[in-house]
Structures are given as C-alpha cells and as structure tokens.
Design a protein around this motif. Structure first.
Motif, PDB file in Angstrom:
ATOM      1  N   LEU A   7       0.811  -1.214   0.000  1.00  0.00           N
ATOM      2  CA  LEU A   7       0.000   0.000   0.000  1.00  0.00           C
ATOM      3  C   LEU A   7       0.844   1.264   0.000  1.00  0.00           C
ATOM      4  CD1 LEU A   7      -2.756  -1.009   2.562  1.00  0.00           C
ATOM      5  CD2 LEU A   7      -2.878  -1.066   0.062  1.00  0.00           C
ATOM      6  N   PHE A   8       0.315   2.288  -0.671  1.00  0.00           N
ATOM      7  CA  PHE A   8       0.898   3.620  -0.597  1.00  0.00           C
ATOM      8  C   PHE A   8       0.494   4.237   0.736  1.00  0.00           C
ATOM      9  CE2 PHE A   8       0.090   3.829  -5.427  1.00  0.00           C
ATOM     10  CZ  PHE A   8       1.356   3.377  -5.731  1.00  0.00           C
ATOM     11  N   THR A  65      10.221  -3.009  -9.062  1.00  0.00           N
ATOM     12  CA  THR A  65      11.249  -3.173  -8.028  1.00  0.00           C
ATOM     13  C   THR A  65      10.648  -3.087  -6.626  1.00  0.00           C
ATOM     14  OG1 THR A  65      11.906  -0.845  -8.151  1.00  0.00           O
ATOM     15  CG2 THR A  65      13.170  -2.395  -9.472  1.00  0.00           C
ATOM     16  N   ALA A  66       9.610  -2.275  -6.459  1.00  0.00           N
ATOM     17  CA  ALA A  66       8.942  -2.204  -5.156  1.00  0.00           C
ATOM     18  C   ALA A  66       8.258  -3.530  -4.831  1.00  0.00           C
ATOM     19  CB  ALA A  66       7.941  -1.060  -5.124  1.00  0.00           C
ATOM     20  N   LEU A  67       7.625  -4.140  -5.831  1.00  0.00           N
ATOM     21  CA  LEU A  67       6.962  -5.428  -5.611  1.00  0.00           C
ATOM     22  C   LEU A  67       7.975  -6.538  -5.320  1.00  0.00           C
ATOM     23  CD1 LEU A  67       4.114  -5.291  -8.262  1.00  0.00           C
ATOM     24  CD2 LEU A  67       3.874  -5.200  -5.768  1.00  0.00           C
ATOM     25  N   ALA A  77       7.712   1.729  -1.549  1.00  0.00           N
ATOM     26  CA  ALA A  77       6.450   2.083  -2.202  1.00  0.00           C
ATOM     27  C   ALA A  77       6.399   3.571  -2.546  1.00  0.00           C
ATOM     28  CB  ALA A  77       5.270   1.705  -1.313  1.00  0.00           C
ATOM     29  N   GLN A  78       7.052   4.415  -1.750  1.00  0.00           N
ATOM     30  CA  GLN A  78       7.013   5.855  -2.014  1.00  0.00           C
ATOM     31  C   GLN A  78       7.695   6.192  -3.339  1.00  0.00           C
ATOM     32  OE1 GLN A  78       5.260   8.158  -0.205  1.00  0.00           O
ATOM     33  NE2 GLN A  78       5.738   9.558  -1.879  1.00  0.00           N
ATOM     34  N   ALA A 114       6.868   7.919  -8.890  1.00  0.00           N
ATOM     35  CA  ALA A 114       7.042   7.668 -10.325  1.00  0.00           C
ATOM     36  C   ALA A 114       5.693   7.531 -11.017  1.00  0.00           C
ATOM     37  CB  ALA A 114       7.888   6.413 -10.540  1.00  0.00           C
ATOM     38  N   PHE A 115       4.728   6.896 -10.363  1.00  0.00           N
ATOM     39  CA  PHE A 115       3.383   6.750 -10.931  1.00  0.00           C
ATOM     40  C   PHE A 115       2.726   8.122 -11.093  1.00  0.00           C
ATOM     41  CE2 PHE A 115      -1.245   5.935 -10.233  1.00  0.00           C
ATOM     42  CZ  PHE A 115      -1.484   5.270 -11.430  1.00  0.00           C
ATOM     43  N   VAL A 116       2.830   8.963 -10.074  1.00  0.00           N
ATOM     44  CA  VAL A 116       2.270  10.317 -10.154  1.00  0.00           C
ATOM     45  C   VAL A 116       2.924  11.093 -11.288  1.00  0.00           C
ATOM     46  CG1 VAL A 116       2.139  12.539  -8.918  1.00  0.00           C
ATOM     47  CG2 VAL A 116       1.531  10.410  -7.742  1.00  0.00           C
ATOM     48  N   SER A 117       4.233  10.957 -11.435  1.00  0.00           N
ATOM     49  CA  SER A 117       4.952  11.637 -12.508  1.00  0.00           C
ATOM     50  C   SER A 117       4.503  11.145 -13.885  1.00  0.00           C
ATOM     51  CB  SER A 117       6.453  11.418 -12.319  1.00  0.00           C
ATOM     52  OG  SER A 117       7.183  12.112 -13.283  1.00  0.00           O
TER      53      SER A 117
END
Length: 100
Positions: A6-7, A54-56, A62-63, A68-71
């Motif tokens: 989770l974020f 890489t987070a998974l 996660a941050q 990166a997702f927001v970007s």
C-alpha cells in the motif's frame, strides 16, 4: 498475484471522461500501467513501470513507486489528486488537489 504494497497516501487519477479512480498501492498502479495505460511510451511511464516492479520485489520502497506513478500520470496529462492516509480518514471526503 503479488501481495499488494500500500501507498501511505492513495492516489486519485482523473480521466478525460471525467471519471476518477483511486490507486491504493503498488500492484494496483502497475496493473493499470501495464494493462490500461493510454500511452505506452514516455520516460516517466517506463520509470513508473520499473519502480513499481522493483517495489513489488521488495528492492525499493512504495514511495518511490508512488512518486514515479504520479509523474507518469502528469506526463500523460491525467490530473492526480491525493487522499489522506487511510489511518487519518474517518468520513468519506473529496480528495484534495495534489501539487505535482
């Protein structure tokens, strides 16, 4: 399916249709990037996919994936809004605009 990471602060993405969708975590964001993303190119898109993977794999946080997702959303011209962290929500509320 990998376990969801989770974020700290979920992300709302608003689409050109006016609809919006909440992304609670890394797997949810990566699934959207890989299966529903409107533009399959761009540096930010590629970086978001890589950072989510890489987070998974527990090789990064996660941050970093969230940022990166927001970007990538910004690159694709999809407005992003943030919700308060889960532990701070008591009643349903509208998301606050995020300065990204």
């Amino acid at each position: 399916m990998p376990a969801e990471i989770l974020f700290a602060t979920p992300v709302y993405v608003r689409f050109s249709s006016g609809m919006s969708r909440a992304f609670q975590g890394v797997y949810d964001a990566l699934d959207f990037l890989e299966n529903e993303w409107p533009l399959r190119n761009g540096e930010r898109y590629k970086r978001a996919c890589d950072r989510c993977r890489t987070a998974l794999q527990l090789r990064s946080g996660a941050q970093l994936a969230r940022d990166a997702f927001v970007s990538a959303c910004s690159e694709a011209r999809m407005p992003v809004e943030a919700m308060p962290p889960v532990w701070q929500r008591s009643l349903p509320s509208t998301p606050a605009a995020m300065n990204t």
